[in-house]
Write a protein that holds these residues in place. Structure first.
Motif, mmCIF file in Angstrom:
data_model
loop_
_atom_site.group_PDB
_atom_site.id
_atom_site.type_symbol
_atom_site.label_atom_id
_atom_site.label_comp_id
_atom_site.label_asym_id
_atom_site.label_seq_id
_atom_site.Cartn_x
_atom_site.Cartn_y
_atom_site.Cartn_z
ATOM 1 N N ARG A 300 0.762 -1.214 0.047
ATOM 2 C CA ARG A 300 0.131 -0.073 0.075
ATOM 3 C C ARG A 300 0.836 1.169 0.095
ATOM 4 N N ALA A 301 0.210 2.149 -0.620
ATOM 5 C CA ALA A 301 1.068 3.458 -0.708
ATOM 6 C C ALA A 301 1.075 4.145 0.647
ATOM 7 N N VAL A 302 2.032 4.711 1.197
ATOM 8 C CA VAL A 302 2.182 5.427 2.263
ATOM 9 C C VAL A 302 1.946 7.033 2.044
ATOM 10 N N LEU A 303 1.016 7.555 2.974
ATOM 11 C CA LEU A 303 0.745 8.860 2.585
ATOM 12 C C LEU A 303 1.607 9.609 3.641
ATOM 13 N N LEU A 359 -0.561 17.658 9.776
ATOM 14 C CA LEU A 359 -0.240 16.503 10.311
ATOM 15 C C LEU A 359 -0.417 15.306 9.257
ATOM 16 N N ILE A 360 -1.382 15.461 8.085
ATOM 17 C CA ILE A 360 -1.666 14.312 7.242
ATOM 18 C C ILE A 360 -0.373 14.610 6.008
ATOM 19 N N GLY A 361 -0.360 16.084 5.427
ATOM 20 C CA GLY A 361 0.365 16.169 4.146
ATOM 21 C C GLY A 361 1.988 16.378 4.746
ATOM 22 N N ASN A 362 2.259 16.703 6.038
ATOM 23 C CA ASN A 362 3.526 17.022 6.430
ATOM 24 C C ASN A 362 3.902 16.158 7.336
ATOM 25 N N GLY A 363 3.342 15.652 7.958
ATOM 26 C CA GLY A 363 3.640 14.434 8.964
ATOM 27 C C GLY A 363 3.302 13.002 8.820
ATOM 28 N N GLY A 364 2.456 12.966 7.788
ATOM 29 C CA GLY A 364 1.881 11.416 7.392
ATOM 30 C C GLY A 364 1.078 10.901 8.566
ATOM 31 N N ILE A 365 0.407 11.838 9.216
ATOM 32 C CA ILE A 365 -0.235 11.333 10.473
ATOM 33 C C ILE A 365 -1.628 11.440 10.137
ATOM 34 N N PHE A 414 -0.400 10.392 23.678
ATOM 35 C CA PHE A 414 -0.707 9.010 23.586
ATOM 36 C C PHE A 414 -0.719 8.447 21.956
ATOM 37 N N ILE A 415 -1.229 9.412 21.095
ATOM 38 C CA ILE A 415 -1.696 9.006 19.764
ATOM 39 C C ILE A 415 -0.376 8.867 19.088
ATOM 40 N N VAL A 416 0.634 9.568 19.397
ATOM 41 C CA VAL A 416 1.867 9.629 18.605
ATOM 42 C C VAL A 416 2.538 8.276 18.652
ATOM 43 N N ARG A 417 2.204 7.429 19.643
ATOM 44 C CA ARG A 417 2.932 6.133 20.067
ATOM 45 C C ARG A 417 2.479 5.282 19.088
ATOM 46 N N LEU A 418 1.492 5.307 18.222
ATOM 47 C CA LEU A 418 1.267 4.378 17.565
ATOM 48 C C LEU A 418 1.192 4.552 16.083
ATOM 49 N N HIS A 419 1.139 3.584 15.003
ATOM 50 C CA HIS A 419 1.274 3.919 13.820
ATOM 51 C C HIS A 419 -0.216 3.299 13.115
ATOM 52 N N ILE A 421 -3.229 1.995 10.984
ATOM 53 C CA ILE A 421 -4.652 2.326 11.307
ATOM 54 C C ILE A 421 -5.004 2.387 12.556
ATOM 55 N N TYR A 422 -4.070 1.690 13.631
ATOM 56 C CA TYR A 422 -4.343 1.904 15.025
ATOM 57 C C TYR A 422 -4.160 3.391 15.540
ATOM 58 N N LEU A 423 -3.143 4.161 14.845
ATOM 59 C CA LEU A 423 -3.141 5.730 15.181
ATOM 60 C C LEU A 423 -4.464 6.346 14.801
ATOM 61 N N ALA A 424 -4.914 6.072 13.777
ATOM 62 C CA ALA A 424 -6.048 6.803 13.094
ATOM 63 C C ALA A 424 -7.379 6.342 13.962
ATOM 64 N N MET A 425 -7.413 5.059 14.591
ATOM 65 C CA MET A 425 -8.525 4.765 15.302
ATOM 66 C C MET A 425 -8.509 5.432 16.837
ATOM 67 N N LEU A 426 -7.178 5.532 17.203
ATOM 68 C CA LEU A 426 -7.171 6.253 18.543
ATOM 69 C C LEU A 426 -7.539 7.744 18.448
ATOM 70 N N THR A 427 -7.280 8.270 17.334
ATOM 71 C CA THR A 427 -7.650 9.692 16.885
ATOM 72 C C THR A 427 -9.329 9.936 17.038
ATOM 73 N N LEU A 428 -9.934 8.593 16.422
ATOM 74 C CA LEU A 428 -11.218 8.557 16.347
ATOM 75 C C LEU A 428 -11.783 8.500 17.871
ATOM 76 N N ALA A 429 -11.147 7.481 18.607
ATOM 77 C CA ALA A 429 -11.559 7.413 19.935
ATOM 78 C C ALA A 429 -11.672 8.575 20.698
ATOM 79 N N PHE A 430 -10.527 9.270 20.704
ATOM 80 C CA PHE A 430 -10.466 10.469 21.508
ATOM 81 C C PHE A 430 -11.513 11.695 21.137
ATOM 82 N N ALA A 431 -11.740 11.564 19.774
ATOM 83 C CA ALA A 431 -12.871 12.616 19.181
ATOM 84 C C ALA A 431 -14.229 12.183 19.763
ATOM 85 N N GLN A 432 -14.542 11.124 19.831
ATOM 86 C CA GLN A 432 -15.775 10.520 20.508
ATOM 87 C C GLN A 432 -15.712 10.532 21.736
#
Length: 636
Positions: A300-303, A359-365, A414-419, A421-432
């Motif tokens: 898969r392509a890395v963003l 975050l996304i374009g510059n940091g790939g997060i 806490f988020i930056v310690r993951l990578h 899809i798990y990182l993305a899901m943790l951002t969703l968890a904190f938002a919810q």
């Protein structure tokens, strides 16, 4: 409360856990094999319910027997499974190797399309399904009556788990699913037809989602809100259990529903936040879920893998941006009140989208919950103005970015310690979690009613003056963020994005840089939220909803994640399209969904990225003035 009450409560939790597992198991299998973040899984669940309220009553007209009831349930699930195959063939095959963000948005486009198709076919009114024949009575347990159908559901989950384990271990298809879950690339290298494997997996996943929806009709009416109400819980179960682990999903569903069943007795207001709090804790302590394993590198392509355009503006580009900025600033003079309102919203959302692109374009997060910081800033500003302090707008606009930055600092730690899809899901968890807090803290935030009376200071009370307040703050912040891309911090962040291991090897503190990026992006989004609250005059939990986060993602995708200034263009285009389609038709979601899918498939680099690519191709084709004609022809 006596012992029998707790037994009944436990049985209710088991029935809910069983039903949730049936749905989440399909999502788990699909992700394990295809690595697709399938937001449309909730739509399949909803379609299963609607198919069942259509097919089952028709069958029961012939014979009101339990057999025909369950034949109708299975037939509904089969139809949904076929629809899953159609989605896989038409859409998903084209995006298997793209980053998770594009997959999420493409499947969210499917969600919007399905919502309007359901509205067109079945209408907006809830449809109640028939009760299951032979299970309409209650069973007495320790002096308490418990619905027979709920008891039946308790056994459905283990039965589905057993059937899936048999498939996984006793059939070639199941063995291939397990192998693809462990290492999809190796399965392809061994000559397995991945296209057929993925199609079969999508059928199984959609079938399970449809089965879960069809089994709900004796309990719940089919309604157009079923898809979004279930998908977040299904994601939580999948992530807590471990992506691709069916037994993990079963355990996670049990834990979540039993906690909900008894948590509501102890602290009723914790129910909304509990599941996401549990997901956040599990991911922080055990980053791959209870029974998951670290992700294996795939093709898969890395963003975004070094494709962010960091070239300075040419003279012509500078002229274009200056002209566009001046045109924007002239809106209050030449335009009416509505255009001024739209201009304010475009600038506010452009700042929020630009902060997300840091975050996304510059940091790939990849963040699926950026609206959290936008909403925190909005609430900080609004509550200061309307609360006991009665603070002025100026102080509130200072507090908004501070609140957004503090929230991002807390979550980002806490988020930056993951990578991945798990990182993305943790951002969703904190938002919810943030959404649940503001939704349920009624005494302070007003709950779903929100807070009204958030108005600018007297000197900025007119919309025209406030337009220029927003222009100064938003455009200055955007310029500052753009400048940050060119600083050593920006280059270091991109180095960590392109190869975290190499960056770490040369002494870059990757986690700290990503954490600081989260704080800066959160502060900018918080300022955008504060500005938006004064423009709207009120605040409510929708500012922190998943839909708002998806809107921000769509803005940067429309403009181009691969570009620096793309979020500005994307915000203007996306906001204008929504304003254009929404008044024209009740089915605007259908057209918006089609637009999202078209952008993902046809213009993955966005509007600005596509224009830059076209300009580069034309530049390569155009012969140099000093190039002889013959050489130019040979080059062409």
């Amino acid at each position: 409360m006596d012992f029998s009450f707790f037994v009944i409560q436990a049985l209710s939790g088991l029935a809910s856990a069983s039903a949730l597992f049936v749905i989440a198991s399909g999502l788990t299998i699909v992700f394990g094999v295809t690595r697709i973040v399938n937001f449309a899984h909730g739509s399949f669940y909803m379609l299963g319910a609607y198919m069942a309220v259509t097919i089952v009553p028709w069958l029961l007209e012939f014979d009101r027997s339990p057999t025909l009831f369950f034949v109708g349930v299975l037939a509904s699930a089969m139809v949904v499974g076929v629809l899953g195959v159609i989605m896989e063939v038409v859409l998903l095959r084209r995006i298997y190797r793209v980053p998770e963000l594009f997959q999420l948005l493409a499947t969210f486009g499917v969600v919007l399309i399905v919502q309007d198709v359901v509205l067109k076919i079945w209408g907006p009114v809830d449809i109640t399904g028939p009760r299951a024949p032979g299970m309409r009575h209650g069973v007495e347990i320790l002096g308490q009556r418990f619905p027979a159908y709920e008891l039946f559901l308790i056994f459905v989950g283990p039965a589905v788990l057993g059937a899936l384990l048999l498939i996984m271990h006793k059939t070639r298809f199941g063995v291939l699913i397990r192998a693809a879950t462990q290492d999809r690339e190796m399965v392809g290298a061994l000559g397995v037809n991945q296209a057929m494997l993925f199609t079969g997996t999508l059928f199984l996943g959609a079938f399970l989602a449809g089965l879960g929806g069809a089994l709900q009709i004796p309990r719940l009416p089919a309604n157009t809100g079923m898809d979004l109400s279930i998908i977040t819980e299904a994601f939580v179960v999948t992530v807590i259990g471990g992506m691709g682990s069916v037994p993990g999903a079963f355990i996670a569903a049990l834990i979540i529903k039993m906690l909900e069943a008894f948590g509501i007795l102890i602290f009723p207001k914790i129910t909304l936040v509990l599941v996401f709090l549990l997901m956040a804790v599990v991911l922080v302590v055990k980053p791959w879920g209870l029974m998951g394993k670290p992700e294996v590198a795939s093709g898969r392509a890395v963003l975004p893998e070094g494709i962010l355009n960091l070239k300075g503006f040419s003279r012509n580009e500078t002229v274009v941006w200056v002209v566009l900025t001046l045109a924007l600033l002239l809106v209050p003079i030449l335009g009416d009140t509505y255009k001024v309102k739209v201009g304010i919203e475009i600038m506010v959302f452009a700042l929020a989208a630009f902060s997300l692109n840091l975050l996304i374009g510059n940091g790939g997060i990849v963040s699926f919950g950026h609206a959290a910081y936008f909403g925190v800033g909005a609430y900080a500003a609004g509550l200061l103005v309307t609360g006991p302090l009665k603070a002025p707008m100026e102080l509130a606009l200072v507090a908004a970015p501070l609140a957004g930055g503090l929230a991002a600092a807390l979550f980002g730690y806490f988020i930056v310690r993951l990578h991945g899809i798990y990182l993305a899901m943790l951002t969703l968890a904190f938002a919810q979690i943030t959404y649940a807090i503001f939704f349920q803290w009624v005494e302070v935030t007003g709950g779903d009613n929100g807070v009204v009376g958030v108005w600018p200071s007297r000197w900025a009370a007119t919309r025209e003056v406030y337009f220029y307040v927003v222009a100064v703050l938003a455009l200055t912040s955007i310029v500052a963020l753009r400048h940050l891309f060119y600083t050593p911090f920006g280059y270091t962040l991109r180095a960590a994005r392109d190869s975290a291991n190499r960056a770490d090897a040369i002494g870059i503190d990757v986690k700290t840089h990503r954490w600081l990026a989260f704080i800066v992006a959160g502060a900018a989004a918080g300022l955008a939220g504060g500005l938006y609250s004064f423009s709207k005059g009120s605040i409510d939990p929708t500012m922190i909803s998943i839909a708002m986060s998806i809107d921000f993602l769509m803005m940067i995708l429309t403009g181009g994640i691969q570009t620096v200034m793309g979020p500005l263009v994307g915000t203007a285009v996306f906001h204008s399209v929504k304003d254009f389609f929404m008044p024209l038709t009740d089915f605007w979601r259908f057209f918006l969904g089609v637009s999202i899918i078209a952008i993902v498939l046809i213009f993955p680099k966005g509007v600005v990225g596509a224009l830059e690519g076209l300009r580069e191709r034309m530049g390569r084709r155009a012969p140099s003035p000093t190039t002889p004609p013959a050489v130019a022809r040979e080059t062409a």
